[in-house]
Each structure stands twice: as structure tokens, then as C-alpha cells.
Scaffold this motif. Structure first.
Motif, short mmCIF file in Angstrom:
data_model
loop_
_atom_site.label_atom_id
_atom_site.label_comp_id
_atom_site.label_asym_id
_atom_site.label_seq_id
_atom_site.Cartn_x
_atom_site.Cartn_y
_atom_site.Cartn_z
N GLY A 116 0.79 -1.23 0.00
CA GLY A 116 0.00 0.00 0.00
C GLY A 116 0.81 1.27 0.00
N GLY A 117 2.14 1.17 0.12
CA GLY A 117 2.95 2.38 0.05
C GLY A 117 2.60 3.43 1.07
N GLY A 118 2.40 3.01 2.32
CA GLY A 118 2.08 3.96 3.38
C GLY A 118 0.59 4.21 3.57
N ARG A 119 -0.25 3.56 2.79
CA ARG A 119 -1.70 3.74 2.93
C ARG A 119 -2.28 2.94 4.09
NH1 ARG A 119 -0.10 4.14 -2.14
NH2 ARG A 119 -0.86 5.91 -3.41
N GLY A 120 -1.54 1.98 4.59
CA GLY A 120 -1.90 1.30 5.81
C GLY A 120 -1.13 1.90 6.97
N LYS A 121 -1.84 2.23 8.06
CA LYS A 121 -1.21 2.91 9.18
C LYS A 121 -1.69 2.33 10.50
CE LYS A 121 -0.91 7.30 6.64
NZ LYS A 121 -1.30 8.73 6.62
N VAL A 180 -5.50 1.64 16.89
CA VAL A 180 -6.33 1.55 15.69
C VAL A 180 -5.44 1.38 14.47
CG1 VAL A 180 -7.97 2.76 14.20
CG2 VAL A 180 -8.21 2.90 16.69
N LEU A 181 -5.82 0.46 13.58
CA LEU A 181 -5.15 0.27 12.30
C LEU A 181 -6.11 0.75 11.21
CD1 LEU A 181 -3.17 -2.87 11.15
CD2 LEU A 181 -4.78 -1.77 9.61
N THR A 182 -5.60 1.49 10.24
CA THR A 182 -6.44 1.93 9.13
C THR A 182 -5.83 1.50 7.80
OG1 THR A 182 -5.32 4.09 8.98
CG2 THR A 182 -7.27 3.95 10.38
N LEU A 183 -6.71 1.15 6.87
CA LEU A 183 -6.33 0.88 5.48
C LEU A 183 -7.02 1.91 4.60
CD1 LEU A 183 -6.65 -3.02 5.22
CD2 LEU A 183 -4.58 -1.68 5.64
N SER A 184 -6.30 2.37 3.57
CA SER A 184 -6.86 3.37 2.67
C SER A 184 -6.69 2.93 1.22
CB SER A 184 -6.21 4.74 2.89
OG SER A 184 -6.55 5.26 4.16
N GLY A 203 -4.56 0.42 -3.26
CA GLY A 203 -5.19 0.09 -2.01
C GLY A 203 -4.13 -0.26 -0.98
N SER A 204 -4.48 -1.08 0.01
CA SER A 204 -3.51 -1.44 1.05
C SER A 204 -3.99 -2.70 1.77
CB SER A 204 -3.32 -0.29 2.05
OG SER A 204 -4.56 0.20 2.53
#
Length: 275
Positions: free
Chosen positions: A45-50, A55-59, A65-66
């Protein structure tokens, strides 16, 4: 006999009780918090997952995507995750949350959340793969808004059964029916995966509704991961069985076991067993 009375300052007492209650809530929250760095790797995801706190987020945006995966593999047990899905116009997006082994003969247990046009309900897509073969899809309309707050999605996997749960309500059970020749995923260890990706060629109304990239980035959030990695005894008692029937009767929108176009020569053998 003389009685002595202790006088309390009511305002101070209220402040003390409020402070104590807040500490208790903080303790409960911390006891449930998940150290995602300990349990998961963000794999693409190139940094889109944090990971921010507990809390973990995917974007997802037009570029990528991620996704993430568990560091450990599991062989039977119960997996819980609280997820808050992409809000607003999420048409074309898919948030996948699943157990899977690797290779051409992989096993897999799927939750997939298919995005919607604004105001329309999400579609919850489920599937079970054994030895690389799936085609056991069942789909449901969510009976609540899965984007307004976190809800708990659970997979219970034992040598006897697989149960899909939403906020402790069973929506599907796939029993071990090897006795009638139905393969059951029990020999391969599996990791937990999740991803947020674009599938507008099929995800929303069969691909008729495309992703509106002006709404990106799309974001899904995760918290409170839990696992009981050993085989656990979990079945459908009478209460859970009634809930399962309620979901099937009121919220199921597709069942492979009734799709005559797909199986014109007869349904798979598990479809003949009453559940």
C-alpha cells in the motif's frame, strides 16, 4: 447507644466517583486495546496502511489500495476483529477480511464487504475455499450501518464447523460433511489477512456502479483484535440457531445452494443437508 455520622462534601464525592469511574473505563479500554505492531505486518500500500495507537487503518485511492496480514498462522480457534467500514459512497470498493493458507490448493474463510452507493446497504459476501476450490458464496444485506461505528466480525473454526458471526449473531455455518464427500478445511494452517481494494468491475451491482474517485481516499478502520488459537468448543445452541434462521430468512440475498443457473445438473452435496 450513641451513633456517630460522617459528613461528606457532596461535590467532592461526585468528583471522586467520576474520577474513579474514568480510571475504570481507561483500564477496561487498555485491557482490550490491541498492539497491532505485535500481531500484524502491513504488507502493501505504500504507506496507505497505518497503525496509530490501538487503531489500524487501510486506505484506497486511485493509485493503490492497502493490506495487512498476521505474523502468526492459526490452526483452529476463534478470530475476532472490530471493523468500521468505508463511509459514504463506497461503491466499487471491497474490504476483505479472511483466513487463508498459501498455494494452489489453499484453504480460505472469507468475509468481504462490498461497497455501496450513498444510502444503499453494504453487501456482506462470504465464501469457504477447500483445496483451492471455492464457489460456496452466500451474501447478506447488513441490518445496521457498518460505517457509523465499530462492529465485531468473528470466524469460529473448529474441526467440526466454521461459523461466521456479526456482533455475536451467527450468519452462516459450514459444517464438516466429509462423511458425504465434502472437503473441509482442517489440514492447513492459515494467516489472517485484510485488504481494501478497487473491484468496480464486479463489486457493486455486478459492476454497473463504478468507483467515484472524487470521494477518495476511502478508509476502513480496525481495532480490538482477539484470538483463541487453540481448538475451541463452539456450537449453535437453540438461541443462536434461532438467530441464524432469522438472518437467513430476512437478510440473505444470495445462496449458492439455490442457484439453478450455476448448478443446472444438481447442487453440491452439502446443499442437500438441512442446516
Amino acid at each position: 447507644m450513641a451513633f456517630s455520622y460522617i459528613s461528606f462534601d457532596s461535590q467532592k464525592t461526585r468528583l471522586f466517583l467520576t474520577f474513579t469511574f474514568q480510571l475504570l473505563l481507561l483500564f477496561v479500554h487498555q485491557s482490550r486495546a490491541t498492539n497491532f505492531n505485535k500481531h500484524f505486518d502491513i504488507t502493501w500500500g505504500g504507506g496507505r496502511g497505518k497503525i496509530i495507537g490501538d487503531v489500524l487503518t487501510l486506505s484506497l485511492d486511485r493509485v493503490s489500495g492497502s493490506g495487512f496480514q498476521s505474523k502468526k498462522e492459526y490452526h483452529f480457534g476463534r478470530i475476532d476483529m472490530q471493523i468500521k467500514l468505508v463511509p459514504g459512497n463506497s461503491a466499487g470498493t471491497v474490504t476483505a477480511y479472511y483466513l487463508s493458507s498459501q498455494g494452489p490448493t489453499h484453504d480460505e474463510i472469507d468475509f468481504e464487504f462490498l461497497g455501496n452507493s450513498t444510502g444503499e446497504p453494504y453487501t456482506l459476501h462470504t465464501n469457504v475455499y477447500t483445496q483451492g476450490k471455492g464457489e460456496r458464496e452466500q451474501q447478506f444485506r447488513m441490518w445496521f450501518d457498518p460505517t457509523s461505528k465499530f462492529h465485531t466480525y468473528s470466524i469460529v473454526w473448529t474441526p467440526q464447523t466454521i461459523i461466521f458471526l456479526v456482533d455475536e449473531t451467527p450468519i452462516r455455518e459450514f459444517k464438516n460433511m466429509e462423511s458425504i464427500g465434502v472437503p473441509f478445511p482442517k489440514h492447513q494452517r492459515m494467516r489472517l489477512y485484510s485488504s481494501l481494494w478497487n473491484a468496480d468491475e464486479w463489486a457493486t451491482r455486478g459492476g454497473l456502479v463504478k468507483t467515484d474517485w472524487t470521494q477518495s481516499p476511502f478508509t476502513a478502520s480496525y481495532r480490538n483484535f482477539g484470538v483463541k488459537a487453540r481448538s475451541v468448543l463452539f456450537g449453535l445452541d437453540s438461541t443462536r440457531d434461532q438467530k441464524l434462521k432469522w438472518v437467513r430468512e430476512n437478510h440473505m440475498i444470495y445462496n449458492y445452494c439455490t442457484d439453478t443457473k450455476r448448478f443446472p445438473r444438481g447442487f453440491p452435496p452439502e446443499c442437500t443437508v438441512k442446516v
